[in-house]
Design a protein around this motif. Structure first.
Motif, PDB file in Angstrom:
ATOM      1  N   LEU A  80     -18.529  10.886 -36.835  1.00  0.00           N
ATOM      2  CA  LEU A  80     -18.781   9.593 -35.987  1.00  0.00           C
ATOM      3  C   LEU A  80     -17.612   8.780 -36.762  1.00  0.00           C
ATOM      4  O   LEU A  80     -17.502   8.292 -37.873  1.00  0.00           O
ATOM      5  N   THR A  81     -16.760   8.111 -35.770  1.00  0.00           N
ATOM      6  CA  THR A  81     -15.868   6.839 -35.911  1.00  0.00           C
ATOM      7  C   THR A  81     -16.337   5.708 -35.441  1.00  0.00           C
ATOM      8  O   THR A  81     -16.808   5.552 -34.482  1.00  0.00           O
ATOM      9  N   ILE A  82     -16.673   4.759 -36.345  1.00  0.00           N
ATOM     10  CA  ILE A  82     -17.247   3.448 -36.381  1.00  0.00           C
ATOM     11  C   ILE A  82     -16.186   2.471 -35.907  1.00  0.00           C
ATOM     12  O   ILE A  82     -15.008   2.148 -36.649  1.00  0.00           O
ATOM     13  N   GLN A  83     -15.719   2.005 -34.574  1.00  0.00           N
ATOM     14  CA  GLN A  83     -14.829   0.846 -34.470  1.00  0.00           C
ATOM     15  C   GLN A  83     -15.463  -0.677 -34.211  1.00  0.00           C
ATOM     16  O   GLN A  83     -16.488  -0.685 -33.887  1.00  0.00           O
ATOM     17  N   PRO A  84     -15.046  -1.365 -34.653  1.00  0.00           N
ATOM     18  CA  PRO A  84     -15.248  -2.957 -34.568  1.00  0.00           C
ATOM     19  C   PRO A  84     -14.799  -3.332 -33.261  1.00  0.00           C
ATOM     20  O   PRO A  84     -14.445  -2.747 -32.405  1.00  0.00           O
ATOM     21  N   GLY A  85     -16.125  -4.337 -32.924  1.00  0.00           N
ATOM     22  CA  GLY A  85     -15.856  -4.767 -31.443  1.00  0.00           C
ATOM     23  C   GLY A  85     -15.287  -6.303 -31.305  1.00  0.00           C
ATOM     24  O   GLY A  85     -15.137  -6.893 -32.349  1.00  0.00           O
ATOM     25  N   ASN A  86     -15.499  -6.692 -30.325  1.00  0.00           N
ATOM     26  CA  ASN A  86     -14.933  -8.076 -29.913  1.00  0.00           C
ATOM     27  C   ASN A  86     -15.815  -8.722 -28.990  1.00  0.00           C
ATOM     28  O   ASN A  86     -15.414  -9.346 -27.991  1.00  0.00           O
ATOM     29  N   GLY A  87     -17.285  -8.799 -28.985  1.00  0.00           N
ATOM     30  CA  GLY A  87     -18.200  -9.180 -28.184  1.00  0.00           C
ATOM     31  C   GLY A  87     -18.899  -7.963 -27.495  1.00  0.00           C
ATOM     32  O   GLY A  87     -18.354  -7.163 -26.791  1.00  0.00           O
ATOM     33  N   SER A  88     -20.143  -8.284 -26.881  1.00  0.00           N
ATOM     34  CA  SER A  88     -20.892  -7.246 -26.248  1.00  0.00           C
ATOM     35  C   SER A  88     -20.154  -6.849 -24.873  1.00  0.00           C
ATOM     36  O   SER A  88     -20.055  -5.869 -24.389  1.00  0.00           O
ATOM     37  N   GLY A  89     -19.794  -8.035 -24.111  1.00  0.00           N
ATOM     38  CA  GLY A  89     -19.140  -8.020 -22.745  1.00  0.00           C
ATOM     39  C   GLY A  89     -17.962  -7.000 -22.800  1.00  0.00           C
ATOM     40  O   GLY A  89     -17.971  -6.052 -22.170  1.00  0.00           O
ATOM     41  N   ASN A  90     -16.943  -7.156 -23.892  1.00  0.00           N
ATOM     42  CA  ASN A  90     -15.922  -6.354 -24.031  1.00  0.00           C
ATOM     43  C   ASN A  90     -16.240  -4.989 -24.236  1.00  0.00           C
ATOM     44  O   ASN A  90     -15.680  -3.897 -23.972  1.00  0.00           O
ATOM     45  N   THR A  91     -17.306  -4.761 -25.357  1.00  0.00           N
ATOM     46  CA  THR A  91     -17.638  -3.361 -25.548  1.00  0.00           C
ATOM     47  C   THR A  91     -18.327  -2.680 -24.251  1.00  0.00           C
ATOM     48  O   THR A  91     -18.132  -1.324 -24.313  1.00  0.00           O
ATOM     49  N   VAL A  92     -19.136  -3.101 -23.520  1.00  0.00           N
ATOM     50  CA  VAL A  92     -19.545  -2.691 -22.279  1.00  0.00           C
ATOM     51  C   VAL A  92     -18.334  -2.212 -21.441  1.00  0.00           C
ATOM     52  O   VAL A  92     -18.349  -0.998 -20.894  1.00  0.00           O
ATOM     53  N   GLN A  93     -17.260  -3.109 -21.373  1.00  0.00           N
ATOM     54  CA  GLN A  93     -16.088  -2.535 -20.722  1.00  0.00           C
ATOM     55  C   GLN A  93     -15.325  -1.664 -21.278  1.00  0.00           C
ATOM     56  O   GLN A  93     -14.849  -0.492 -20.624  1.00  0.00           O
ATOM     57  N   GLN A  94     -15.263  -1.291 -22.460  1.00  0.00           N
ATOM     58  CA  GLN A  94     -14.618  -0.114 -23.254  1.00  0.00           C
ATOM     59  C   GLN A  94     -15.427   1.152 -22.707  1.00  0.00           C
ATOM     60  O   GLN A  94     -14.527   1.939 -22.618  1.00  0.00           O
ATOM     61  N   VAL A  95     -16.656   0.852 -22.606  1.00  0.00           N
ATOM     62  CA  VAL A  95     -17.438   2.228 -22.413  1.00  0.00           C
ATOM     63  C   VAL A  95     -17.027   2.453 -21.169  1.00  0.00           C
ATOM     64  O   VAL A  95     -17.056   3.667 -20.558  1.00  0.00           O
TER      65      VAL A  95
END
Length: 347
Positions: A80-95
């Motif tokens: 597992l590689t853990i990456q920091p995010g920049n808000g939940s909305g942005n994380t949803v977009q990345q997925v």
């Protein structure tokens, strides 16, 4: 209230938010995930998997770091590689864009993303009590929503709390016009409160309260939305629909390992804090981490949930119905359009 990438057994930690941002931009241009195709194996035969958090690491994320340090993810066949995010909305977009294998995001932004056509779904919400709240210094004398009348409250347009705040006030008999909402960037809300530019802020109390107390030495209190008539499911794991369809065994392994990691953190929070402090770049002070993790564990509802990450259809229906009736959410309150329950059945 609380620049080298480091290697650990069965996992990798990203170096910094800036580096992670460059990595995400690069993989987006290449059209593939940061860790390669989901389930691609490394030299040790482990599936290389990335998870992008909802924000820069804070105490809520300590179970992931403990799970890597203690080999929980490795035991499930995951590197597992853990990456920091920049808000939940942005994380949803990345997925949705396949720039990361899994995301860790708040439920309302996830629901909004899905209703707008993003091909992602929740595979289990872990924070079954939402952490949304109004936070303030104790000397404000605020004890209930009615005490916010005449106050200024900092909020960030576009986030879930900003959208639901007026409805929460109305549920508690307060006219939203009697409370002044000041628009503040997400990264600037804490500073706005500390500098006295606002009387209170909308925020996740399990994260921000301990941070504010640490910076100021002043006591901070909060009015959790959940304590005053409005509980919505909080943060959890999401995956792309194609990953769910093509590699359900990987998704099941990720959900199972994450659930075990949260249980391990609840049983030994000191070990979880130590693991995160050692491996997470930009992590808060250990005292703050410990307070954040303690508050997080309380939101898992371990006394009622069969295991971390297990939800009920009623929980999802209640959250979606509230969003439909009280916000600009345009989706239908049909849980199976947003959540795949099968991965929680054997936890």
């Amino acid at each position: 209230m609380r620049d080298a990438t480091k290697q650990r057994r069965g996992g990798r930690m990203t170096a910094s938010l800036a580096v992670a941002g460059v990595a995400l931009a690069t993989v987006a241009a290449c059209g593939q995930t940061a860790g390669g195709a989901p389930g691609e194996t490394n030299a040790e035969g482990l599936s290389e998997v990335t998870v992008t958090l909802n924000w820069v690491p804070y105490g809520e994320h300590a179970p992931f770091y403990l799970g890597v340090a203690e080999g929980i993810f490795e035991d499930e066949g995951i590197d597992l590689t853990i990456q920091p995010g920049n808000g939940s909305g942005n994380t949803v977009q990345q997925v949705a864009q396949r720039n990361t294998d899994f995301g860790w995001a708040d439920t309302p932004p996830l629901a909004n993303g899905i209703s707008s056509g993003m091909p992602v779904r929740s595979v289990g919400v872990f924070l079954q009590t939402g952490p949304s709240s109004v936070e303030f210094f104790d000397d404000q004398g605020i004890t209930e929503p009615a005490d916010l009348v005449g106050k200024t409250v900092g909020g960030t347009p576009g986030d879930a709390m900003y959208g639901t705040f007026p409805a929460w006030l109305e549920i508690n008999g307060v006219d939203p016009d009697d409370v002044t909402v000041v628009n503040v960037d997400a990264a600037g809300k804490i500073a706005a409160l500390i500098e006295g530019k606002v009387d209170a802020i909308q925020g996740f109390y399990h994260d921000q309260s301990a941070t504010i107390e640490n910076q100021t030495g002043k006591e901070v209190s909060a009015l959790p939305f959940a304590d005053f008539g409005m509980n919505m499911l909080g943060t959890g794991l999401l995956a792309h629909e194609s990953t769910i369809d093509s590699d359900p065994e990987l998704v099941q392994a990720m959900v199972r390992a994450t659930s075990k990691a949260f249980l391990a953190a609840a049983e030994d929070p000191d070990a979880a804090v130590a693991a995160m402090a050692a491996d997470a770049e930009q992590a808060p002070d250990e005292e703050v981490l410990a307070a954040q993790l303690e508050a997080t564990i309380g939101l898992l509802n371990l006394e009622e949930a069969p295991a971390p990450g297990v939800n009920t259809e009623q929980q999802w229906a209640d959250t979606l119905t509230f969003l439909t009736e009280n916000t600009e959410f345009e989706g239908e309150p049909t849980p199976d359009a947003y959540w795949e329950p099968s991965f929680g059945e054997d936890l």
